[in-house]
Write an enzyme that holds these catalytic residues in place. Sequence first.
Site, PDB file in Angstrom:
ATOM      1  N   ARG A   1      -3.457  -6.192   5.048  1.00 17.22           N
ATOM      2  CA  ARG A   1      -2.320  -6.484   5.920  1.00 17.22           C
ATOM      3  C   ARG A   1      -2.714  -7.341   7.132  1.00 17.22           C
ATOM      4  O   ARG A   1      -1.866  -7.673   7.955  1.00 17.22           O
ATOM      5  CB  ARG A   1      -1.672  -5.175   6.397  1.00 17.22           C
ATOM      6  CG  ARG A   1      -1.134  -4.313   5.270  1.00 17.22           C
ATOM      7  CD  ARG A   1      -0.218  -3.235   5.782  1.00 17.22           C
ATOM      8  NE  ARG A   1       0.937  -3.818   6.485  1.00 17.22           N
ATOM      9  CZ  ARG A   1       1.798  -3.125   7.225  1.00 17.22           C
ATOM     10  NH1 ARG A   1       1.649  -1.825   7.347  1.00 17.22           N
ATOM     11  NH2 ARG A   1       2.805  -3.730   7.839  1.00 17.22           N
TER      12      ARG A   1
ATOM     13  N   CYS B   1       9.116   1.686  11.465  1.00 15.31           N
ATOM     14  CA  CYS B   1       8.229   0.605  10.990  1.00 15.31           C
ATOM     15  C   CYS B   1       8.942  -0.718  10.740  1.00 15.31           C
ATOM     16  O   CYS B   1       8.309  -1.765  10.712  1.00 15.31           O
ATOM     17  CB  CYS B   1       7.566   0.949   9.663  1.00 15.31           C
ATOM     18  SG  CYS B   1       7.252   2.659   9.383  1.00 15.31           S
TER      19      CYS B   1
ATOM     20  N   ASP C   1       3.710  -5.785   2.328  1.00 15.31           N
ATOM     21  CA  ASP C   1       4.091  -4.783   3.341  1.00 15.31           C
ATOM     22  C   ASP C   1       4.628  -5.423   4.626  1.00 15.31           C
ATOM     23  O   ASP C   1       4.883  -4.714   5.608  1.00 15.31           O
ATOM     24  CB  ASP C   1       2.867  -3.929   3.720  1.00 15.31           C
ATOM     25  CG  ASP C   1       2.639  -2.758   2.774  1.00 15.31           C
ATOM     26  OD1 ASP C   1       3.636  -2.176   2.300  1.00 15.31           O
ATOM     27  OD2 ASP C   1       1.464  -2.427   2.519  1.00 15.31           O
TER      28      ASP C   1
ATOM     29  N   ARG D   1      -5.937   3.935  10.348  1.00 15.20           N
ATOM     30  CA  ARG D   1      -5.700   2.499  10.544  1.00 15.20           C
ATOM     31  C   ARG D   1      -6.110   1.967  11.922  1.00 15.20           C
ATOM     32  O   ARG D   1      -6.395   0.782  12.073  1.00 15.20           O
ATOM     33  CB  ARG D   1      -4.205   2.204  10.345  1.00 15.20           C
ATOM     34  CG  ARG D   1      -3.682   2.497   8.952  1.00 15.20           C
ATOM     35  CD  ARG D   1      -4.160   1.470   7.948  1.00 15.20           C
ATOM     36  NE  ARG D   1      -3.729   1.819   6.591  1.00 15.20           N
ATOM     37  CZ  ARG D   1      -2.558   1.475   6.084  1.00 15.20           C
ATOM     38  NH1 ARG D   1      -1.691   0.784   6.789  1.00 15.20           N
ATOM     39  NH2 ARG D   1      -2.256   1.820   4.843  1.00 15.20           N
TER      40      ARG D   1
ATOM     41  N   HIS E   1       0.387   7.121  10.176  1.00 13.68           N
ATOM     42  CA  HIS E   1       0.369   6.650  11.562  1.00 13.68           C
ATOM     43  C   HIS E   1       0.816   7.774  12.499  1.00 13.68           C
ATOM     44  O   HIS E   1       1.474   8.729  12.077  1.00 13.68           O
ATOM     45  CB  HIS E   1       1.348   5.484  11.728  1.00 13.68           C
ATOM     46  CG  HIS E   1       0.922   4.213  11.079  1.00 13.68           C
ATOM     47  ND1 HIS E   1       1.687   3.561  10.138  1.00 13.68           N
ATOM     48  CD2 HIS E   1      -0.182   3.454  11.261  1.00 13.68           C
ATOM     49  CE1 HIS E   1       1.064   2.460   9.756  1.00 13.68           C
ATOM     50  NE2 HIS E   1      -0.073   2.365  10.423  1.00 13.68           N
TER      51      HIS E   1
ATOM     52  N   GLU F   1       6.556  -3.606  12.451  1.00 12.49           N
ATOM     53  CA  GLU F   1       6.077  -2.898  13.627  1.00 12.49           C
ATOM     54  C   GLU F   1       4.547  -2.845  13.690  1.00 12.49           C
ATOM     55  O   GLU F   1       3.977  -2.747  14.776  1.00 12.49           O
ATOM     56  CB  GLU F   1       6.611  -1.466  13.598  1.00 12.49           C
ATOM     57  CG  GLU F   1       6.138  -0.652  14.758  1.00 12.49           C
ATOM     58  CD  GLU F   1       6.588   0.788  14.649  1.00 12.49           C
ATOM     59  OE1 GLU F   1       7.372   1.194  15.486  1.00 12.49           O
ATOM     60  OE2 GLU F   1       6.162   1.487  13.712  1.00 12.49           O
ATOM     61  N   ASP F   2       3.898  -2.895  12.545  1.00 14.88           N
ATOM     62  CA  ASP F   2       2.445  -2.738  12.565  1.00 14.88           C
ATOM     63  C   ASP F   2       1.710  -3.980  13.059  1.00 14.88           C
ATOM     64  O   ASP F   2       0.561  -3.897  13.473  1.00 14.88           O
ATOM     65  CB  ASP F   2       1.946  -2.347  11.164  1.00 14.88           C
ATOM     66  CG  ASP F   2       2.445  -0.959  10.795  1.00 14.88           C
ATOM     67  OD1 ASP F   2       2.445  -0.088  11.678  1.00 14.88           O
ATOM     68  OD2 ASP F   2       2.852  -0.766   9.634  1.00 14.88           O
TER      69      ASP F   2
ATOM     70  N   LEU G   1       0.844  -1.196   0.000  1.00 17.32           N
ATOM     71  CA  LEU G   1       0.000   0.000   0.000  1.00 17.32           C
ATOM     72  C   LEU G   1       0.877   1.243   0.000  1.00 17.32           C
ATOM     73  O   LEU G   1       1.903   1.279   0.672  1.00 17.32           O
ATOM     74  CB  LEU G   1      -0.868   0.019   1.268  1.00 17.32           C
ATOM     75  CG  LEU G   1      -1.741  -1.206   1.502  1.00 17.32           C
ATOM     76  CD1 LEU G   1      -2.381  -1.140   2.895  1.00 17.32           C
ATOM     77  CD2 LEU G   1      -2.830  -1.277   0.432  1.00 17.32           C
TER      78      LEU G   1
END
Length: 252
Positions: free
Chosen positions: A85, A247, A60, A130, A160, A65-66, A18
Amino acid sequence: MFTHAICRKPGLNFSHGLTTVQGAKPDYAVMMTQHDAYVGALRKLGLQVDVLEPLAEFPDAYFVEDAAIMTAELAIVTRPGAKARRGEAAAMEPVIAKHRPIARIEAPGKLDGGDVLFVGRHALIGVSERSNPEGAEQLGEILEDHGYTWTAVPVAEGLHFKSSVNWVGGKNLLVTEDFAGMDELEGYRQIVVDPAETYSANVLWINGTLLVPAGYPKTRKKLEALGLPMIDLDTSEARKMDGGLTCMSLRF
Ligand code: CIR
């Protein structure tokens, strides 16, 4: 102090991730060189770094980290806000379960680790495109059970929260103009990034050294005043995918 980090190699298809960057043409070879330098910097700072293999169906996924949040006491598996994701979190669970007991963000909660900034035992939790209020609340309650405090922060700009606000030691935050002076950030000393360099708010504190994106001289100069050692890392390719220094690792 961090002793470990988890990273994931970008896959050959990383440019299919993305992004909001118009006309981005990320280069795989350059990305790999930059990612290797990033992992090398973490190792140089004494961290044991596990580098996971790419996940073919999740371009991705190297933005590890996400998918999870690590604390001294536990790991929280997130429920990423972008549907594309979401499967990354399940793939991360067995990896982090080796290190910490696990808690999970559950539907309808949505949360990306990129929205979570720890300043000691206080968590600033961004509510963004998000991460929704339910996700922030769930994380906040899990953290409270372990003695943390938390504040939800509206994220009206940027992908973010940590695209715009990061901890740089002590009571110091590096912030973009959009976040400067927000009530939720009261009590912190705010170093405000020049509007021409907003991307450079994404810096990463590792055990008293700052990893900074290369090519943002105004921010670098402001950070020099803190007297911390700095390591400059080129993030040109991650930037094309809306990502940056924070990230690409989970630190703990
Ligand atoms: C995404 O849009 O989800 C990725 N292309 C970028 C994620 C960057 N992660 C982060 O800021 N924590």
